[in-house]
Motif scaffolding. Structure first.
Motif, PDB file in Angstrom:
ATOM      1  N   ASP A  24       0.953  -1.354   0.290  1.00 50.93           N
ATOM      2  CA  ASP A  24      -0.477   0.688  -0.093  1.00 50.93           C
ATOM      3  C   ASP A  24       0.792   1.464  -0.325  1.00 50.93           C
ATOM      4  N   ALA A  25       2.138   0.807   0.494  1.00 54.41           N
ATOM      5  CA  ALA A  25       2.535   2.643   0.854  1.00 54.41           C
ATOM      6  C   ALA A  25       3.324   2.816  -0.655  1.00 54.41           C
ATOM      7  N   PHE A  26       3.859   1.976  -0.835  1.00 57.81           N
ATOM      8  CA  PHE A  26       4.600   1.815  -2.130  1.00 57.81           C
ATOM      9  C   PHE A  26       3.997   1.975  -3.446  1.00 57.81           C
ATOM     10  N   LEU A  27       2.423   1.419  -3.459  1.00 64.78           N
ATOM     11  CA  LEU A  27       1.530   2.423  -4.668  1.00 64.78           C
ATOM     12  C   LEU A  27       0.878   4.214  -4.316  1.00 64.78           C
ATOM     13  N   GLU A  28       1.039   4.208  -3.319  1.00 62.46           N
ATOM     14  CA  GLU A  28       0.855   5.445  -2.491  1.00 62.46           C
ATOM     15  C   GLU A  28       1.664   6.581  -2.756  1.00 62.46           C
ATOM     16  N   ALA A  29       3.162   5.755  -3.460  1.00 61.11           N
ATOM     17  CA  ALA A  29       4.087   6.195  -2.975  1.00 61.11           C
ATOM     18  C   ALA A  29       3.783   6.867  -5.298  1.00 61.11           C
ATOM     19  N   VAL A  30       3.713   5.668  -6.098  1.00 59.24           N
ATOM     20  CA  VAL A  30       3.906   5.579  -7.244  1.00 59.24           C
ATOM     21  C   VAL A  30       2.160   6.323  -7.553  1.00 59.24           C
ATOM     22  N   ASN A  31       1.626   6.208  -6.607  1.00 58.28           N
ATOM     23  CA  ASN A  31       0.258   7.486  -7.125  1.00 58.28           C
ATOM     24  C   ASN A  31       0.760   8.338  -7.466  1.00 58.28           C
ATOM     25  N   ALA A  32       1.348   9.157  -6.115  1.00 54.28           N
ATOM     26  CA  ALA A  32       1.987  10.655  -5.801  1.00 54.28           C
ATOM     27  C   ALA A  32       3.005  11.012  -7.076  1.00 54.28           C
ATOM     28  N   TYR A  33       3.870  10.378  -7.190  1.00 58.04           N
ATOM     29  CA  TYR A  33       4.756  10.064  -8.422  1.00 58.04           C
ATOM     30  C   TYR A  33       4.125  10.495  -9.874  1.00 58.04           C
ATOM     31  N   LEU A  34       3.088   9.855 -10.132  1.00 57.27           N
ATOM     32  CA  LEU A  34       2.086  10.050 -11.212  1.00 57.27           C
ATOM     33  C   LEU A  34       1.645  11.483 -11.687  1.00 57.27           C
ATOM     34  N   PHE A  35       1.048  11.003 -10.271  1.00 57.29           N
ATOM     35  CA  PHE A  35      -0.036  13.034 -10.228  1.00 57.29           C
ATOM     36  C   PHE A  35       0.648  14.209 -10.227  1.00 57.29           C
ATOM     37  N   ALA A  36       2.114  14.352 -10.091  1.00 57.11           N
ATOM     38  CA  ALA A  36       3.044  15.225  -9.648  1.00 57.11           C
ATOM     39  C   ALA A  36       3.546  15.822 -11.006  1.00 57.11           C
ATOM     40  N   SER A  37       3.541  17.169 -10.634  1.00 59.59           N
ATOM     41  CA  SER A  37       3.690  17.780 -12.122  1.00 59.59           C
ATOM     42  C   SER A  37       5.758  17.716 -11.866  1.00 59.59           C
ATOM     43  N   PRO A  38       6.500  17.858 -13.288  1.00 59.71           N
ATOM     44  CA  PRO A  38       7.420  17.717 -13.591  1.00 59.71           C
ATOM     45  C   PRO A  38       8.620  18.107 -12.793  1.00 59.71           C
ATOM     46  N   ARG A  39       8.122  19.321 -12.146  1.00 60.45           N
ATOM     47  CA  ARG A  39       8.851  19.666 -10.669  1.00 60.45           C
ATOM     48  C   ARG A  39       8.944  18.565  -9.490  1.00 60.45           C
ATOM     49  N   GLN A  40       7.763  18.282  -9.108  1.00 62.38           N
ATOM     50  CA  GLN A  40       7.665  17.828  -7.799  1.00 62.38           C
ATOM     51  C   GLN A  40       8.303  16.337  -8.393  1.00 62.38           C
TER      52      GLN A  40
END
Length: 63
Positions: A24-40
């Motif tokens: 769950d923690a890994f998938l949460e991190a992947v989701n955060a990355y996928l929806f982040a801006s290029p700078r984020q």
């Protein structure tokens, strides 16, 4: 088998070995990355590298 296929399979196998909370923690991190801006995304990558004890230069040399 291509190297990229091998690396992808290794990643999937490592994911399968995680317990439910770790998955769950890994998938949460992947989701955060996928929806982040290029700078984020850049900030996230740098934070992950710092956490892993690597610099960008070390990471590039390892590939």
């Amino acid at each position: 088998m291509k190297s990229s296929d091998h690396e992808r399979i290794q990643l999937l196998l490592a994911f399968c070995l995680l317990d439910k909370h770790q998955q769950d923690a890994f998938l949460e991190a992947v989701n955060a990355y996928l929806f982040a801006s290029p700078r984020q995304r850049d900030r996230l990558r740098r934070a992950w590298l710092v956490h892993a004890g690597q610099t960008d230069a070390q990471r590039v040399k390892a590939r």
